[in-house]
Scaffold this motif. Sequence first.
Motif, PDB file in Angstrom:
ATOM      1  N   GLU A  52     -20.231  22.791  10.083  1.00  0.00           N
ATOM      2  CA  GLU A  52     -19.474  22.279   8.939  1.00  0.00           C
ATOM      3  C   GLU A  52     -17.976  22.460   9.148  1.00  0.00           C
ATOM      4  N   ALA A  53     -17.567  23.599   9.690  1.00  0.00           N
ATOM      5  CA  ALA A  53     -16.146  23.844   9.952  1.00  0.00           C
ATOM      6  C   ALA A  53     -15.620  22.870  11.002  1.00  0.00           C
ATOM      7  N   LEU A  54     -16.392  22.647  12.060  1.00  0.00           N
ATOM      8  CA  LEU A  54     -15.998  21.715  13.108  1.00  0.00           C
ATOM      9  C   LEU A  54     -15.916  20.290  12.557  1.00  0.00           C
ATOM     10  N   ARG A  55     -16.886  19.904  11.756  1.00  0.00           N
ATOM     11  CA  ARG A  55     -16.903  18.567  11.156  1.00  0.00           C
ATOM     12  C   ARG A  55     -15.669  18.357  10.283  1.00  0.00           C
ATOM     13  N   SER A  56     -15.332  19.357   9.493  1.00  0.00           N
ATOM     14  CA  SER A  56     -14.167  19.274   8.615  1.00  0.00           C
ATOM     15  C   SER A  56     -12.875  19.158   9.425  1.00  0.00           C
ATOM     16  N   THR A  57     -12.757  19.974  10.460  1.00  0.00           N
ATOM     17  CA  THR A  57     -11.563  19.947  11.300  1.00  0.00           C
ATOM     18  C   THR A  57     -11.415  18.617  12.026  1.00  0.00           C
ATOM     19  N   LEU A  58     -12.507  18.107  12.570  1.00  0.00           N
ATOM     20  CA  LEU A  58     -12.458  16.823  13.272  1.00  0.00           C
ATOM     21  C   LEU A  58     -12.124  15.681  12.317  1.00  0.00           C
ATOM     22  N   THR A  59     -12.679  15.726  11.127  1.00  0.00           N
ATOM     23  CA  THR A  59     -12.398  14.684  10.143  1.00  0.00           C
ATOM     24  C   THR A  59     -10.919  14.653   9.801  1.00  0.00           C
ATOM     25  N   LYS A  60     -10.337  15.826   9.580  1.00  0.00           N
ATOM     26  CA  LYS A  60      -8.908  15.894   9.253  1.00  0.00           C
ATOM     27  C   LYS A  60      -8.038  15.439  10.418  1.00  0.00           C
ATOM     28  N   ALA A  61      -8.446  15.758  11.642  1.00  0.00           N
ATOM     29  CA  ALA A  61      -7.630  15.454  12.816  1.00  0.00           C
ATOM     30  C   ALA A  61      -7.739  14.000  13.259  1.00  0.00           C
ATOM     31  N   VAL A  62      -8.892  13.390  13.080  1.00  0.00           N
ATOM     32  CA  VAL A  62      -9.138  12.080  13.664  1.00  0.00           C
ATOM     33  C   VAL A  62      -9.141  10.945  12.645  1.00  0.00           C
ATOM     34  N   MET A  63      -9.683  11.183  11.472  1.00  0.00           N
ATOM     35  CA  MET A  63      -9.816  10.114  10.493  1.00  0.00           C
ATOM     36  C   MET A  63      -8.593  10.076   9.590  1.00  0.00           C
ATOM     37  N   PRO A  64      -8.057   8.884   9.341  1.00  0.00           N
ATOM     38  CA  PRO A  64      -6.877   8.787   8.472  1.00  0.00           C
ATOM     39  C   PRO A  64      -7.248   9.146   7.039  1.00  0.00           C
ATOM     40  N   PRO A  65      -6.350   9.826   6.322  1.00  0.00           N
ATOM     41  CA  PRO A  65      -6.662  10.190   4.941  1.00  0.00           C
ATOM     42  C   PRO A  65      -6.645   8.964   4.034  1.00  0.00           C
ATOM     43  N   GLU A  66      -7.398   9.062   2.973  1.00  0.00           N
ATOM     44  CA  GLU A  66      -7.414   7.981   1.989  1.00  0.00           C
ATOM     45  C   GLU A  66      -6.138   8.097   1.163  1.00  0.00           C
ATOM     46  N   LEU A  67      -5.247   7.132   1.306  1.00  0.00           N
ATOM     47  CA  LEU A  67      -3.991   7.162   0.583  1.00  0.00           C
ATOM     48  C   LEU A  67      -4.142   6.492  -0.771  1.00  0.00           C
ATOM     49  N   SER A  68      -3.523   7.093  -1.773  1.00  0.00           N
ATOM     50  CA  SER A  68      -3.513   6.491  -3.102  1.00  0.00           C
ATOM     51  C   SER A  68      -2.179   5.796  -3.294  1.00  0.00           C
ATOM     52  N   THR A  69      -2.226   4.544  -3.621  1.00  0.00           N
ATOM     53  CA  THR A  69      -1.006   3.799  -3.901  1.00  0.00           C
ATOM     54  C   THR A  69      -0.761   3.809  -5.397  1.00  0.00           C
ATOM     55  N   ALA A  70       0.428   3.398  -5.788  1.00  0.00           N
ATOM     56  CA  ALA A  70       0.734   3.322  -7.213  1.00  0.00           C
ATOM     57  C   ALA A  70      -0.227   2.364  -7.903  1.00  0.00           C
ATOM     58  N   PHE A  71      -0.590   1.295  -7.229  1.00  0.00           N
ATOM     59  CA  PHE A  71      -1.542   0.352  -7.808  1.00  0.00           C
ATOM     60  C   PHE A  71      -2.890   1.020  -8.047  1.00  0.00           C
ATOM     61  N   ASP A  72      -3.336   1.854  -7.086  1.00  0.00           N
ATOM     62  CA  ASP A  72      -4.607   2.552  -7.249  1.00  0.00           C
ATOM     63  C   ASP A  72      -4.575   3.488  -8.456  1.00  0.00           C
ATOM     64  N   ILE A  73      -3.440   4.150  -8.646  1.00  0.00           N
ATOM     65  CA  ILE A  73      -3.335   5.119  -9.733  1.00  0.00           C
ATOM     66  C   ILE A  73      -3.200   4.420 -11.072  1.00  0.00           C
ATOM     67  N   PHE A  74      -2.245   3.492 -11.187  1.00  0.00           N
ATOM     68  CA  PHE A  74      -1.978   2.865 -12.476  1.00  0.00           C
ATOM     69  C   PHE A  74      -2.949   1.741 -12.795  1.00  0.00           C
ATOM     70  N   GLY A  75      -3.625   1.225 -11.799  1.00  0.00           N
ATOM     71  CA  GLY A  75      -4.622   0.193 -12.039  1.00  0.00           C
ATOM     72  C   GLY A  75      -5.997   0.792 -12.253  1.00  0.00           C
ATOM     73  N   SER A  76      -6.040   2.084 -12.458  1.00  0.00           N
ATOM     74  CA  SER A  76      -7.318   2.765 -12.593  1.00  0.00           C
ATOM     75  C   SER A  76      -7.875   2.611 -13.998  1.00  0.00           C
ATOM     76  N   GLU A  77      -9.020   3.172 -14.201  1.00  0.00           N
ATOM     77  CA  GLU A  77      -9.706   3.104 -15.487  1.00  0.00           C
ATOM     78  C   GLU A  77      -9.306   4.251 -16.406  1.00  0.00           C
ATOM     79  N   LEU A  78      -8.207   4.950 -16.100  1.00  0.00           N
ATOM     80  CA  LEU A  78      -7.768   6.051 -16.946  1.00  0.00           C
ATOM     81  C   LEU A  78      -7.272   5.506 -18.279  1.00  0.00           C
ATOM     82  N   ALA A  79      -7.396   6.318 -19.299  1.00  0.00           N
ATOM     83  CA  ALA A  79      -6.928   5.918 -20.624  1.00  0.00           C
ATOM     84  C   ALA A  79      -5.405   5.819 -20.624  1.00  0.00           C
ATOM     85  N   ASP A  80      -4.859   4.976 -21.506  1.00  0.00           N
ATOM     86  CA  ASP A  80      -3.404   4.771 -21.570  1.00  0.00           C
ATOM     87  C   ASP A  80      -2.651   6.036 -21.941  1.00  0.00           C
ATOM     88  N   ASP A  81      -3.250   6.913 -22.735  1.00  0.00           N
ATOM     89  CA  ASP A  81      -2.532   8.110 -23.155  1.00  0.00           C
ATOM     90  C   ASP A  81      -2.266   9.074 -22.001  1.00  0.00           C
TER      91      ASP A  81
END
Length: 100
Positions: A52-81
């Motif tokens: 599990e530790a090796l899998r986590s380390t390899l994932t962080k080193a090799v796979m690009p992180p999922e980036l959140s854009t402003a569109f992803d955040i503000f276009g989400s299903e969150l309540a307006d408040d």
Amino acid sequence: MASKSQQKATRSHRRRAAARGLVRVEVQAPKKDAGLIRALAETLRSKTAEAEALRSTLTKAVMPPELSTAFDIFGSELADDVFENVFEQPRQRSWRKVDL
């Protein structure tokens, strides 16, 4: 071509591996990295904390992180408040007049 007994043995082996949730993966790598890749595969096949530790380390080193854009955040299903008072910052200067 393999004999019938070899084909049966291969088929049985692959069926047992599939039942354990394993898949066959073939990679091409430099000769000097072959031992490292075999060791990685052997470690990842196990269900230990080390795997599990090796899998986590390899994932962080090799796979690009999922980036959140402003569109992803503000276009989400969150309540307006949730976004209240986020953009209510005082202007540093006076408003400019816009002729529409």
